[in-house]
Design an enzyme around this catalytic site. Structure first.
Site, PDB file in Angstrom:
ATOM      1  CE1 TYR A 184      -4.446   3.263   6.629  1.00  0.00           C
ATOM      2  CE2 TYR A 184      -6.188   1.695   7.139  1.00  0.00           C
ATOM      3  CZ  TYR A 184      -5.276   2.228   6.246  1.00  0.00           C
ATOM      4  OH  TYR A 184      -5.201   1.736   4.960  1.00  0.00           O
ATOM      5  CG  ASP A 189      -0.301  -6.328   4.600  1.00  0.00           C
ATOM      6  OD1 ASP A 189      -0.936  -5.667   3.758  1.00  0.00           O
ATOM      7  OD2 ASP A 189      -0.646  -6.423   5.796  1.00  0.00           O
ATOM      8  NE  ARG A 202      -7.667  -6.387  -0.200  1.00  0.00           N
ATOM      9  CZ  ARG A 202      -7.083  -5.879   0.876  1.00  0.00           C
ATOM     10  NH1 ARG A 202      -7.054  -4.563   1.061  1.00  0.00           N
ATOM     11  NH2 ARG A 202      -6.525  -6.647   1.783  1.00  0.00           N
ATOM     12  CG  HIS A 211      -1.709  -1.201   1.443  1.00  0.00           C
ATOM     13  ND1 HIS A 211      -2.778  -1.540   0.666  1.00  0.00           N
ATOM     14  CD2 HIS A 211      -1.580  -2.199   2.360  1.00  0.00           C
ATOM     15  CE1 HIS A 211      -3.299  -2.682   1.080  1.00  0.00           C
ATOM     16  NE2 HIS A 211      -2.575  -3.104   2.103  1.00  0.00           N
TER      17      HIS A 211
END
Length: 289
Positions: free
Chosen positions: A46, A244, A121, A30
């Site tokens: 967040y 990740d 997704r 990300h």
């Protein structure tokens, strides 16, 4: 909605001790920021400091990786402009996966495909409220581009969603982060047995990624090892690896070093040829076209 600041990743990943094959992929990262240009969704739980494409490329180079798949961050909700702009800048280093919106029509899908987007997704209803649930009509429309449909369950709720996923008009279904199956339950738990059944359809891939999403243990996440080894033994041709990075939602937990995370794969898949399949062949099939 209150938003916490996710801690930054370790920007100095160590070189893995295992041999990383040429052309290796990281199938989920990300990117975020700068916040004044790309504001976070007010519904995101967040926010994050800037984590740029340049940071990601430096991480790739340090680990010996050739390409990464940027999954549009949940912090941006359905807005994937940050991803689009990154693909425009670095078409040779990145592919992308988006959270689709009502505006993602066939014309927009074709534009995104030309830029390097290679998937959509969805999440389960127990994930962030600003992200989309399974949309069968979208899954059917992206099939024309051979895009995988990615799904991120929560805990053991793969049992709840397995039938809906297999009912999709898609031959490419990717489950994120070990399908989020609680590692402490081991390989005999119903959710893991269901996962193996899904893999056996020939339509389902699994990301060997985010072990910290399956357990509250500290690195090296020992309870995840039996699940990882069982998956690799069962169907190496359906496994992917991802870091990740930059590891959002790690408040109060140890931030892993990504060299350590990549080296876990050597423990999960001791055979070098199998690791090459997981790191190179399988992601090329899904994202390299």
């Amino acid at each position: 909605m209150s938003q916490y600041v996710t801690p930054p990743p370790d920007f100095s990943p160590r070189k893995p001790t295992m041999k990383v094959p040429p052309g290796a992929w990281d199938t989920q990262i990300h990117l975020f920021g700068p916040a004044d240009k790309y504001p976070f969704d007010p519904e995101s739980p967040y926010v994050s400091d800037e984590v740029s494409a340049e940071h990601a490329i430096a991480m790739q180079d340090a680990l010996g990786l050739a390409r990464s798949v940027i999954v549009s961050g949940g912090g941006y909700g359905l807005d994937y402009q940050h991803l689009v702009h990154t693909l425009e800048q670095y078409p040779d280093r990145f592919r992308g996966v988006i959270f689709p919106s009502a505006q993602t029509d066939d014309k927009e899908l074709a534009r995104l495909h030309a830029l390097g987007v290679r998937g959509v997704r969805f999440v389960s209803k127990r994930r962030a409220k600003n992200l989309p649930l399974i949309q069968p009509e979208v899954a059917a429309r992206v099939k024309q581009f051979d895009w995988p449909v990615h799904f991120y369950p929560h805990g053991p709720d793969l049992l709840e969603y397995a039938d809906a996923l297999l009912a999709l008009d898609s031959d490419l279904i990717v489950l994120d982060h070990f399908a989020s199956i609680p590692a402490e339950g081991g390989t005999d738990q119903p959710a893991f047995r269901k996962l193996l059944e899904m893999i056996d359809t020939g339509r389902v891939w699994v990301k060997l990624s985010g072990p910290m999403r399956c357990t509250r243990e500290e690195p090296p996440y020992p309870s995840v090892t039996p699940l990882a080894r069982a998956l690799v033994a069962h169907a190496p041709e359906r496994m992917l690896w991802a870091s990740d990075w930059p590891h959002v939602n790690m408040v109060g937990r140890t931030m892993p070093n990504d060299g350590d995370l990549l080296d876990l794969l050597a423990d999960w898949a001791p055979d070098e040829a199998v690791r090459e399949r997981i790191l190179v062949t399988n992601p090329e099939h899904l994202y390299g076209r």
